[in-house]
Design a protein around this motif. Structure first.
Motif, mmCIF file in Angstrom:
data_model
loop_
_atom_site.group_PDB
_atom_site.id
_atom_site.type_symbol
_atom_site.label_atom_id
_atom_site.label_comp_id
_atom_site.label_asym_id
_atom_site.label_seq_id
_atom_site.Cartn_x
_atom_site.Cartn_y
_atom_site.Cartn_z
ATOM 1 N N UNK A 1 -7.801 -0.924 -11.059
ATOM 2 C CA UNK A 1 -8.149 0.110 -12.046
ATOM 3 C C UNK A 1 -9.108 1.153 -11.508
ATOM 4 N N UNK A 2 -9.831 0.859 -10.433
ATOM 5 C CA UNK A 2 -10.791 1.827 -9.907
ATOM 6 C C UNK A 2 -10.148 2.895 -9.032
ATOM 7 N N UNK A 3 -8.862 2.721 -8.684
ATOM 8 C CA UNK A 3 -8.200 3.705 -7.830
ATOM 9 C C UNK A 3 -7.407 4.724 -8.637
ATOM 10 N N UNK A 4 -7.547 4.672 -9.958
ATOM 11 C CA UNK A 4 -6.891 5.626 -10.851
ATOM 12 C C UNK A 4 -7.948 6.193 -11.783
ATOM 13 N N UNK A 5 -7.833 7.462 -12.090
ATOM 14 C CA UNK A 5 -8.785 8.063 -13.019
ATOM 15 C C UNK A 5 -8.765 7.319 -14.345
ATOM 16 N N UNK A 6 -9.924 7.185 -14.960
ATOM 17 C CA UNK A 6 -10.055 6.390 -16.175
ATOM 18 C C UNK A 6 -9.075 6.843 -17.255
ATOM 19 N N UNK B 1 -2.582 13.859 1.554
ATOM 20 C CA UNK B 1 -2.677 13.926 0.098
ATOM 21 C C UNK B 1 -2.698 12.532 -0.512
ATOM 22 N N UNK B 2 -3.465 12.388 -1.595
ATOM 23 C CA UNK B 2 -3.393 11.147 -2.368
ATOM 24 C C UNK B 2 -2.002 11.009 -2.973
ATOM 25 N N UNK B 3 -1.623 9.774 -3.251
ATOM 26 C CA UNK B 3 -0.325 9.535 -3.874
ATOM 27 C C UNK B 3 -0.308 10.136 -5.273
ATOM 28 N N UNK B 4 0.680 10.999 -5.603
ATOM 29 C CA UNK B 4 0.745 11.572 -6.956
ATOM 30 C C UNK B 4 0.915 10.482 -8.012
ATOM 31 N N UNK B 5 0.375 10.721 -9.189
ATOM 32 C CA UNK B 5 0.398 9.723 -10.244
ATOM 33 C C UNK B 5 1.816 9.325 -10.626
ATOM 34 N N UNK C 1 -0.953 -0.896 -4.654
ATOM 35 C CA UNK C 1 -2.179 -0.122 -4.425
ATOM 36 C C UNK C 1 -1.833 1.264 -3.911
ATOM 37 N N UNK C 2 -2.383 2.258 -4.541
ATOM 38 C CA UNK C 2 -2.126 3.636 -4.155
ATOM 39 C C UNK C 2 -3.093 4.099 -3.078
ATOM 40 N N UNK C 3 -2.567 4.867 -2.124
ATOM 41 C CA UNK C 3 -3.391 5.421 -1.049
ATOM 42 C C UNK C 3 -4.342 6.481 -1.603
ATOM 43 N N UNK C 4 -5.599 6.385 -1.167
ATOM 44 C CA UNK C 4 -6.595 7.401 -1.467
ATOM 45 C C UNK C 4 -7.208 7.864 -0.137
ATOM 46 N N UNK D 1 0.869 -1.168 0.000
ATOM 47 C CA UNK D 1 0.000 0.000 0.000
ATOM 48 C C UNK D 1 0.910 1.222 0.000
ATOM 49 N N UNK D 2 0.812 2.040 -1.016
ATOM 50 C CA UNK D 2 1.798 3.073 -1.280
ATOM 51 C C UNK D 2 1.238 4.454 -0.956
#
Length: 879
Positions: A316-321, A288-292, A274-277, A241-242
């Protein structure tokens, strides 16, 4: 570059250059790459993509990105942990206010699963909090009211219901599990998972950090679960988890920790990055959310560190489409589970992309989206030892020839195969695994292996380079620990010999460990003095008689998928040398043994993947049916655990049932060295030390005595031998259930761990003398009988051990397969006269004994002498 500062451009460029050349990256270089931005980031992503593409090509599915069509079953949202970023976990009061129970009911579970099956889903993802009953009385009350001992028992029951009533394949995410709990759950799920998240102890131990106050987030505990899953051969999903406060270096160290365990066991089927949201109503809601770019660099570095064969997943749902395609550019080859029905209950604010949209985005990036099952194709296509036989039919019903899912095939409920599925238990099992033999008295060729390696040598044992590194670490630690003692070795030996003569049992006390190690390491005149003291103690304790038992060994199958790295006995079921005896064949051997005077049957077998847990009871009953008065000494602790797991019984319940079926005592084998670091090298950790002790002490508690053993001379050292003997003494002082101690020198010739260059070539005669003498001394007053093995030591070795503390030489055996297949050259059977000759060569009288070291009747002694062994006239094949 230090841990507190980022790299400069030169360090990043150097790391990129090394990655481009395919050079293995160290921690500093991988950390530098996490800071790549701009053109450097694009270069990094290109390198990661190339590694991913090479892996897909090697897997036979170039250009294929996979996903699993699933439903999400949140069995309970209660949890004993307090993670600062989590919105999934809640409390009983909140559940009541929302009109919910503490757990989903069986009807609710099945309703979700049935709706998913109707939409073509094939995976049922069970997600829940860790052990909520330990924190919330309401959870404990719910489980008690519904008849479940704990949350994991409910998970197991619901997984069976889902398999039988819907055909969906459970993927279990119940959090931290013990080795035994993983064994309980494996028969009901093709795969399991648990995120490592991070191996940073700082985030766990520091007040205010996200994992502080959450006992199940201890990195050591989670890494132990990951390793235990490998020991149980469970296809396992994990990940990081990043963006939760870890440093870049801690992030890399977490990836490397996963890589280490994956290489050791080969069971990690995918790694999620998995990116932190940030979520409202959590302690980290303002973070802050993890930068792309940070996320992309982390995925790419994960791909480079884990290599082409690992599946790397990004949700795929944790990143903008619009940014999903960039994840593919970073080296992703799997989207994980995507549901057309249920939300992501862990990230409810982030809906799943529509599968049509995901397929379109994947295609736009130049890839084909394909559906997979919960277990990845590598495990589906090679189910032994990864998939329990009871779920293989469920997996096969949904899998295509490439191991992926058959798209469009709807799941159908299939009966979960209970342990007694074979109807007549062992008899039906053996008939199904005897290679089509119908003549139950036909000769079974069990004379040994025709080659020095089993057919899956390069697959079943794990990554030999990682195993070698682990063995080297053990040796280095031993050297470092003993460096100061070596300077005072002579003094410690003198003090140790004085203590041995005055109070030998005191050598087992922790305060005297240094003296015991010095004695275990001594040679020359000191070793001669040690042997004399041990033999004097032997004479005072048990007298001069050399005892032996007239016994027959029966190995009922040599098919085994445990993958012990020291064992040359085990075969795959398809190997030419594989055998499984029928129940009548076992019974015939028992009758033959009784007729020639045997008082004991010693019976063990491989951990056959299809063996029902209750089949051991059938074997015991057959022995007693054919020879009611013979003593049955059978089933190692590993077999006990296997039987209990497969029958759904506790260890205690299984042992009681085995005793009622005719089991009289168990061999204390599978001990090897009771040190988990050493055990991992030897056995992949098949039975942790604590589990071995639990089986043995439970057996003693229900009235089943056992022997005790130690296999030495491989990757171990004198300090391990001392600690092993001290632990055996501790157990004996609690239970009194050990009948003897048997020292077993490692037979190296055909052992995989030796053939791979990891283990040394067995013990030396110095080692043998020291171990047997120290066993006599350290176990004095606790275990009276010290046995030496003629199979492993030969005539000269036995005579020497009889002059240095031993009083027992084991048995006639009649059949011995395990040591001989490992390369022992000392035969597989001895006559009574030959055993008496061994004692005479040591200047001692011989006496036949029972398994419990009691006197043997005159009738039995006479029967043992009526037939001259070796028993060439016996109908049984030469084993």
């Amino acid at each position: 570059m230090t841990a507190d500062q980022g790299p400069n451009d030169r360090e990043t460029a150097r790391a990129l250059s090394r990655a481009a050349r395919g050079v293995a990256l160290d921690v500093d270089e991988a950390t530098a790459l996490l800071h790549a931005r701009g053109e450097d980031l694009e270069t990094l992503l290109g390198l990661a993509s190339a590694v991913r593409d090479r892996g897909l090509q090697g897997a036979g599915r170039p250009g294929v990105i996979t996903y699993s069509r699933k439903v999400f079953i949140p069995l309970t949202r209660l949890c004993r942990d307090r993670c600062h970023y989590c919105t999934f976990a809640t409390d009983p009061a909140s559940l009541r206010r929302a009109g919910h129970s503490m757990f989903l009911s069986p009807d609710e579970v099945l309703a979700i699963a049935r709706d998913g099956a109707a939409l073509g889903c094939k995976e049922a993802l069970f997600t829940l909090g860790d052990r909520p009953e330990d924190r919330w009385p309401a959870a404990r009350e719910w489980l008690d009211a519904h008849g479940y001992d704990d949350t994991l028992s409910y998970v197991r029951a619901m997984a069976v219901r889902v398999l039988e009533e819907t055909g969906l394949l459970p993927h279990l995410n119940p959090g931290v599990m013990s080795w035994e709990e993983l064994a309980r759950l494996k028969p009901v799920a093709p795969s399991m998972g648990m995120m490592l998240e991070t191996s940073s102890r700082r985030l766990f131990e520091t007040p205010g950090e996200p994992h502080f106050g959450s006992p199940d987030k201890d990195p050591d505990v989670r890494l132990r679960v990951l390793a235990d899953a490998g020991r149980q051969a469970v296809p396992f999903t994990t990940g990081i988890l990043v963006g939760i406060g870890e440093t870049p270096r801690e992030r890399v160290e977490s990836i490397l920790d996963i890589r280490r365990v994956a290489r050791e066991h080969g069971h990690v089927q995918e790694v999620i990055v998995q990116n932190f949201r940030a979520k409202p109503d959590t302690a980290m809601r303002d973070d802050d959310d993890l930068p792309l770019d940070d996320y992309l660099a982390t995925i790419a570095v994960t791909r480079l560190l884990l290599g082409p064969r690992m599946r790397v997943q990004a949700p795929p749902n944790l990143t903008d489409v619009a940014e999903v395609v960039r994840l593919l550019r970073a080296g992703v080859d799997d989207w994980g589970g995507v549901s057309p029905l249920t939300p992501d209950h862990v990230n409810p604010e982030r809906p799943w992309p529509h599968l049509d949209d995901l397929a379109r985005l994947t295609a736009e990036a130049g890839f084909e989206l394909r559906e997979r099952l919960t277990a990845h194709p590598e495990y589906v296509l090679r189910p032994d030892p990864w998939l329990d036989p009871r779920v293989r039919q469920h997996v096969a019903a949904l899998a295509g020839p490439d191991g992926l899912a058959v798209e469009g095939r709807d799941p159908v409920g299939l009966r979960w195969q209970q342990p007694d599925e074979y109807g007549d238990g062992y008899a039906a099992f053996a008939a199904a695994n005897s290679g089509g033999r119908t003549d139950l008295h036909a000769t079974v060729d069990t004379t040994g292996r025709t080659g020095d390696r089993r057919s899956d040598f390069d697959e079943v044992y794990g990554d030999w380079s990682a195993i070698g590194e682990h063995a080297t670490d053990i040796a280095a630690r031993a050297t470092a620990a003993g460096s100061s003692a070596v300077e005072h070795l002579d003094g410690d030996v003198r003090a140790g010999l004085a203590l041995a003569a005055d109070d030998p049992a005191a050598l087992a006390h922790p305060d005297n460990a240094a003296l015991a190690v010095a004695l275990m390491s001594c040679d020359g005149p000191a070793l001669d003095a040690l042997a004399r003291i041990a033999d004097d103690v032997r004479r005072d304790t048990v007298g001069d008689d050399v005892t032996f038992v007239v016994t027959r060994n029966i190995n009922f199958t040599n098919v085994c998928y445990t993958g012990c790295r020291f064992c040359a006995f085990a075969q795959r079921r398809t190997d030419a040398d594989a055998f499984t005896l029928s129940l009548p064949e076992v019974g015939d051997r028992v009758v033959e043994a009784w007729d020639v005077g045997c008082t004991e049957i010693c019976m063990q077998g491989g951990i056959h993947p299809d063996l029902p847990g209750t089949a051991y009871f059938d074997l015991a009953r057959e022995v007693k049916r054919r020879a009611p008065d013979i003593h049955l000494h059978a089933f190692s602790p590993m077999e006990v655990v296997n039987g209990a797991t497969r029958s759904g019984m506790s260890i205690r319940e299984w042992l009681v049932a085995a005793k009622e079926s005719g089991l009289d005592s168990i061999p204390g084998t599978a001990a090897e060295i009771l040190d988990d670091d050493v055990r991992w090298v030897l056995t992949k950790g098949k039975l942790p030390t604590a589990a071995w002790v639990d089986v043995i002490t439970t057996a003693h508690d229900v009235g089943i005595p056992s022997s005790s053993t130690m296999m030495y001379g491989h990757v171990d050292n004198p300090a391990h031998w001392v600690a092993h003997l001290a632990l055996l003494r501790e157990v004996q002082e609690r239970t009194g259930g050990f009948t003897e101690f048997v020292a077993l020198p490692f037979i190296h010739h055909n052992a995989p761990v030796y053939l791979a260059g990891v283990a040394r070539p067995g013990s030396t005669r110095r080692d043998d003398r020291a171990v047997h003498a120290m066993a006599r001394l350290m176990l004095h007053g606790a275990i009276d009988h010290i046995q030496c093995s003629w199979v492993k030591l030969g005539t000269e070795g036995v005579v020497t051990m009889l002059q240095g503390g031993c009083d027992d030489i084991g048995g006639t055996l009649m059949e011995e397969t395990i040591s001989r297949m490992a390369g022992s050259q000392h035969g597989s059977r001895k006559s009574v006269e030959e055993l008496e000759g061994l004692a005479a060569a040591a200047g001692r009288p011989a006496r036949q004994r029972s398994t419990a070291y009691a006197e043997v009747t005159l009738e039995r002694r006479a029967a043992a002498r009526r037939v001259a062994l070796p028993l060439d006239a016996i109908a049984a094949p030469s084993l």
